[in-house]
Design a protein around this motif. Structure first.
Motif, short mmCIF file in Angstrom:
data_model
loop_
_atom_site.label_atom_id
_atom_site.label_comp_id
_atom_site.label_asym_id
_atom_site.label_seq_id
_atom_site.Cartn_x
_atom_site.Cartn_y
_atom_site.Cartn_z
N VAL A 77 0.80 -1.23 0.00
CA VAL A 77 0.00 0.00 0.00
C VAL A 77 0.83 1.28 0.00
O VAL A 77 0.31 2.36 -0.26
CB VAL A 77 -0.98 0.06 1.19
CG1 VAL A 77 -2.11 -0.91 1.05
CG2 VAL A 77 -0.26 -0.11 2.51
N ASN A 81 0.87 6.27 -1.47
CA ASN A 81 1.23 7.55 -0.83
C ASN A 81 1.19 8.73 -1.79
O ASN A 81 0.87 9.84 -1.40
CB ASN A 81 2.65 7.45 -0.25
CG ASN A 81 2.65 6.88 1.15
OD1 ASN A 81 1.88 7.33 2.00
ND2 ASN A 81 3.46 5.89 1.40
N TRP A 84 -2.26 10.04 -1.85
CA TRP A 84 -2.85 10.43 -0.57
C TRP A 84 -2.02 11.54 0.08
O TRP A 84 -2.34 12.70 -0.06
CB TRP A 84 -2.98 9.19 0.34
CG TRP A 84 -4.13 8.31 -0.06
CD1 TRP A 84 -5.26 8.70 -0.70
CD2 TRP A 84 -4.27 6.89 0.14
NE1 TRP A 84 -6.09 7.61 -0.91
CE2 TRP A 84 -5.52 6.50 -0.40
CE3 TRP A 84 -3.48 5.91 0.74
CZ2 TRP A 84 -5.99 5.18 -0.36
CZ3 TRP A 84 -3.94 4.59 0.77
CH2 TRP A 84 -5.19 4.25 0.22
N TRP A 210 -11.89 -7.89 1.25
CA TRP A 210 -10.71 -7.25 1.81
C TRP A 210 -10.04 -8.07 2.92
O TRP A 210 -8.84 -8.32 2.88
CB TRP A 210 -11.08 -5.85 2.33
CG TRP A 210 -9.98 -5.20 3.10
CD1 TRP A 210 -9.85 -5.14 4.46
CD2 TRP A 210 -8.82 -4.56 2.58
NE1 TRP A 210 -8.70 -4.49 4.81
CE2 TRP A 210 -8.04 -4.13 3.67
CE3 TRP A 210 -8.35 -4.31 1.28
CZ2 TRP A 210 -6.83 -3.45 3.52
CZ3 TRP A 210 -7.15 -3.64 1.13
CH2 TRP A 210 -6.41 -3.23 2.24
N ARG A 214 -6.34 -9.74 2.75
CA ARG A 214 -5.27 -9.29 3.64
C ARG A 214 -4.64 -10.48 4.39
O ARG A 214 -3.42 -10.60 4.47
CB ARG A 214 -5.81 -8.25 4.63
CG ARG A 214 -4.73 -7.71 5.52
CD ARG A 214 -5.13 -6.50 6.31
NE ARG A 214 -3.96 -6.09 7.10
CZ ARG A 214 -3.84 -4.96 7.72
NH1 ARG A 214 -4.80 -4.08 7.69
NH2 ARG A 214 -2.75 -4.67 8.41
N PHE A 228 1.11 -4.09 4.02
CA PHE A 228 0.01 -3.29 4.57
C PHE A 228 0.52 -2.20 5.51
O PHE A 228 -0.19 -1.75 6.40
CB PHE A 228 -1.03 -4.20 5.24
CG PHE A 228 -1.74 -5.06 4.24
CD1 PHE A 228 -2.83 -4.57 3.54
CD2 PHE A 228 -1.28 -6.33 3.95
CE1 PHE A 228 -3.46 -5.34 2.57
CE2 PHE A 228 -1.91 -7.12 2.98
CZ PHE A 228 -3.00 -6.62 2.29
N THR A 229 1.79 -1.82 5.30
CA THR A 229 2.37 -0.70 6.05
C THR A 229 2.53 0.46 5.09
O THR A 229 3.25 0.35 4.10
CB THR A 229 3.75 -1.10 6.62
OG1 THR A 229 3.60 -2.31 7.33
CG2 THR A 229 4.31 -0.02 7.50
N ILE A 230 1.85 1.57 5.39
CA ILE A 230 1.86 2.67 4.42
C ILE A 230 3.12 3.52 4.52
O ILE A 230 3.61 4.05 3.53
CB ILE A 230 0.57 3.52 4.53
CG1 ILE A 230 0.41 4.35 3.26
CG2 ILE A 230 0.57 4.41 5.76
CD1 ILE A 230 -0.99 4.73 2.94
N LEU A 231 3.68 3.62 5.73
CA LEU A 231 4.92 4.38 5.90
C LEU A 231 6.04 3.40 6.20
O LEU A 231 6.10 2.84 7.30
CB LEU A 231 4.77 5.41 7.02
CG LEU A 231 3.71 6.50 6.74
CD1 LEU A 231 3.35 7.24 8.01
CD2 LEU A 231 4.20 7.47 5.68
N LEU A 232 6.91 3.19 5.23
CA LEU A 232 7.95 2.17 5.37
C LEU A 232 9.19 2.73 6.06
O LEU A 232 9.47 3.92 5.96
CB LEU A 232 8.34 1.66 3.98
CG LEU A 232 7.23 0.95 3.19
CD1 LEU A 232 7.69 0.66 1.78
CD2 LEU A 232 6.84 -0.35 3.88
N PRO A 233 9.93 1.86 6.76
CA PRO A 233 11.15 2.35 7.43
C PRO A 233 12.21 2.79 6.42
O PRO A 233 12.15 2.43 5.24
CB PRO A 233 11.63 1.11 8.22
CG PRO A 233 10.98 -0.05 7.57
CD PRO A 233 9.70 0.43 6.98
#
Lengths: 523, 151
Positions: A77, A81, A84, A210, A214, A228-233
């Motif tokens: 996901v 970004n 969004w 959904w 998932r 399913f992590t929108i902000l990656l490290p």
């Protein structure tokens, strides 16, 4: 042997009706075009909803469908970004800071605004870069869609697709200018949403909804942990680390794109009122938030759908073609192709219209003034605008294949564009917010900022990403701000009468500034 | 928009169709040449088109220039950015989520509190809640906030 999709007569009918409809609607608007103002900015008559529809559909190209779905298939996901976090806050800033200034000052283009605020050098540099980038993008957009999408799925010769697309969109943009672009965009957005949401609904249906999808993806193994992590490290292994997304994309690149890109802002300049310009931008942000549902979620569904059929795709860009081939029934397939064509055609027409506006206003008119000591009149500007539109679309179609095949040209354009965005935003922002910013400050900020970008780009492994464009744009923005401020403070301030009505504080409270703006628009 | 009918639509259409037909013929010719080139005889690129050979050279020269630029400035730039990069690499959750949500919520607050209501809604015809762009901002932002909280 390559397996092509065969279109049913229902599909062909849907695509045919869509094409003829767009052609007829776009050409119909030509009867309202009498002068340059009508052609370039729709005679300032556009309502907010048309502006919103047009911004969204122009921003999404057919290759975005393919590219974002592919990225979602591979990275999850976080690929969403860009539509969004990379859209909404930037569009609010654009709506309330930049758009009102462009609209009130009565300009046709952003370089023209920069020319008024700083000087002609800034205007011409900005215009030349944008025109070149738009021309090359047009060629690459045409060829890659025809070759990577239509040829891959249907097996149609790319050259025919290129000429049909160029012919239809070129004709109505030539005839009707911005009005034709916006009116067809409204239809194209509806087609695109129906086709895209159809694909999404069917994809979710096939994988069981959904929650099941998932659970199945998370059970596939550790390589799907971050899907399913929108902000990656921060890591060089993933292309969208969170620091780049929040600071590079959210704060710099997205604002630069939504406020400094003529193809986006152009529609708001044709708004019938300042409220319509702002509302159009806000509504576009809202509509854009649904785009990832149509382009990214089918990519996620494809993981489960293909895995259950023991299929593995090594090229992520094959996700959408494979889903169309395997999943869509006749009728929906035609609708999906109409949606893809809508995405392509709206991007072509938007780019054509914006490029010709910039060329006439910021390049040709400047040369005309040098030679003839006077500006182009309304009729002349209209003829030159139409002529350049024709030249652009024909040359794009003629050289699309050759330019697209030159090694590295696509990366070259993308690099130029990302190098240019941070410094452009810096001088645009300071030009509006700080009345002490001078012409020399603006020029130095732009040129040194672009040079600084080159340096950052060329030093290897400086940032935690394989492709560091998000970080480069962020730091070049900061650098350009510093350079513009320092050089401005070292040079004499601009005369009060030159900047009246073009700087933030002077417009909100100052009645004289409002009058100055009205005079500018009338002159 | 001025509602004046274009006096010569037929001439314009005929002119355009003839130009497009001519261009289509030209491009089909180029395409056929290219196909023949790739299928039957291998001809060096320079002979196919001097312009595109030149374009290749420009891109190659450009890349060499960038490479040299990187080597020259590396010792100056790296000491500045390496500490920042290291610091960012160690930072992740909850800061990532706080920063992303902060961008959305901060923008909403800025529109509601930081800007005069008259400025936000300047130019609207009817003064109703539905035409208040501050509400539009909230409604547009909310789906995004939910998404970033969920993921």
């Amino acid at each position: 042997m390559i397996e092509y999709v065969t279109l049913h007569w229902i599909d062909m009918t849907i695509i045919g009706v869509y094409m003829v409809g767009c052609f007829a609607l776009g050409t119909y608007t030509s009867r309202y075009i009498e002068n340059a103002g009508d052609f370039f900015i729709s005679g300032k008559s556009l309502p907010f909803w048309a502006i919103a529809f047009s911004i969204v559909v122009s921003d999404i190209g057919a290759l975005d469908f393919v590219g974002v779905a592919g990225n979602a298939y591979k990275y999850g996901v976080s690929a969403a970004n860009f539509d969004w976090l990379g859209s909404m806050p930037a569009m609010v800033f654009a709506a309330f800071i930049f758009v009102p200034y462009f609209w009130r000052s009565g300009v046709f283009t952003i370089p023209e605004f920069l020319g008024r605020r700083y000087n002609s050098a800034v205007q011409i540099i900005n215009a030349l870069i944008w025109t070149s980038v738009m021309l090359l993008s047009l060629m690459i957009m045409l060829w890659t869609t025809a070759d990577d999408l239509v040829y891959t799925i249907l097996g149609y010769k790319p050259i025919y697709t290129v000429w049909i697309m160029a012919g239809v969109t070129g004709f109505y943009t030539f005839a009707g200018g911005l009005s034709a672009v916006v009116m067809t965009d409204v239809v194209q957005l509806i087609v695109m949403y129906v086709g895209g949401l159809g694909l999404l609904a069917l994809s979710l249906w096939e994988v069981g909804g959904w929650n099941i999808m998932r659970a199945k993806i998370e059970a596939l193994g550790p390589e799907y942990t971050n899907h399913f992590t929108i902000l990656l490290p921060n890591s060089t292994e993933n292309p969208f680390p969170w620091t780049g997304i929040v600071f590079g994309l959210g704060i710099v690149l997205a604002i630069a794109y939504m406020s400094g890109n003529q193809a986006i802002v152009h529609r708001t300049l044709g708004a019938r009122s300042e409220w319509d310009a702002k509302a159009g931008m806000l509504m576009a942000g809202f509509l854009k938030s649904f785009i990832p549902l149509m382009v990214a979620l089918p990519g996620l569904c494809a993981i489960v759908y293909l895995h259950e059929r023991n299929l593995v795709l090594h090229e992520q860009d094959k996700v959408i073609p494979t889903m169309i081939r395997m999943m869509l029934p006749p009728g929906l397939r035609g609708l999906m192709f109409a949606a893809l064509f809508a995405a392509l055609m709206s991007s072509i027409s938007g780019t054509l219209s914006s490029a010709s506006t910039i060329f006439v206003t910021d390049i040709f008119n400047k040369l005309w003034i040098l030679g003839k000591k006077k500006s182009l009149d309304e009729k002349q500007a209209l003829y030159v605008g139409r002529g350049f539109t024709l030249f652009l679309i024909i040359s794009s179609a003629l050289f699309a294949e050759q330019i697209s095949r030159v090694g590295g040209i696509y990366n070259f354009i993308q690099t130029i564009l990302s190098l240019f965005q941070g410094p452009s935003l810096a001088i645009l922002l300071l030009g509006i917010m700080w009345k002490r910013a001078t012409r020399w400050g603006g020029l130095a900020g732009l040129l040194l900022g672009v040079f600084f970008c080159f340096i950052l780009w060329c030093v290897p492994n400086l940032f935690p990403a394989e492709d560091p464009f998000l970080f480069v744009s962020m730091w070049s923005f900061v650098f350009s701000i510093i350079v513009t401020v320092v050089v401005s403070l070292l040079t004499p301030p601009e005369p009060e009468e030159k900047i009246r009505g073009l700087v933030w504080g002077s417009v909100v409270q100052d009645i004289k500034a409002q009058e100055a703006l009205s005079e500018r628009v009338q002159s | 928009m001025n509602k004046t009918i274009n006096p010569h639509p037929t001439k314009t259409i005929l002119f355009l169709i003839s130009i497009l037909s001519l261009s289509l013929l030209l491009s089909t010719e180029i395409s056929a040449q290219n196909e023949e080139t790739t299928q039957n005889v291998v001809i060096p690129k320079a002979q196919v088109s001097f312009i595109f050979h030149l374009a290749d050279k420009v891109v190659e020269g450009w890349l060499a220039f960038l490479d040299q630029l990187g080597k020259t400035f590396d010792p100056i730039i790296r000491p500045i950015f390496s500490p920042i990069t290291k610091l960012l690499e160690q930072t992740y959750q909850p800061w990532a989520k706080i920063c992303a949500l902060g961008l959305f919520i901060g923008t909403m607050i800025w529109v509601w509190v930081g800007m005069p209501k008259e400025y936000v809604n300047l130019g609207r015809k009817k003064k109703t809640v539905w035409t208040d762009l501050r509400f539009w901002t909230i409604i547009s932002m909310l789906p995004h906030i939910i998404v970033y909280l969920y993921f």
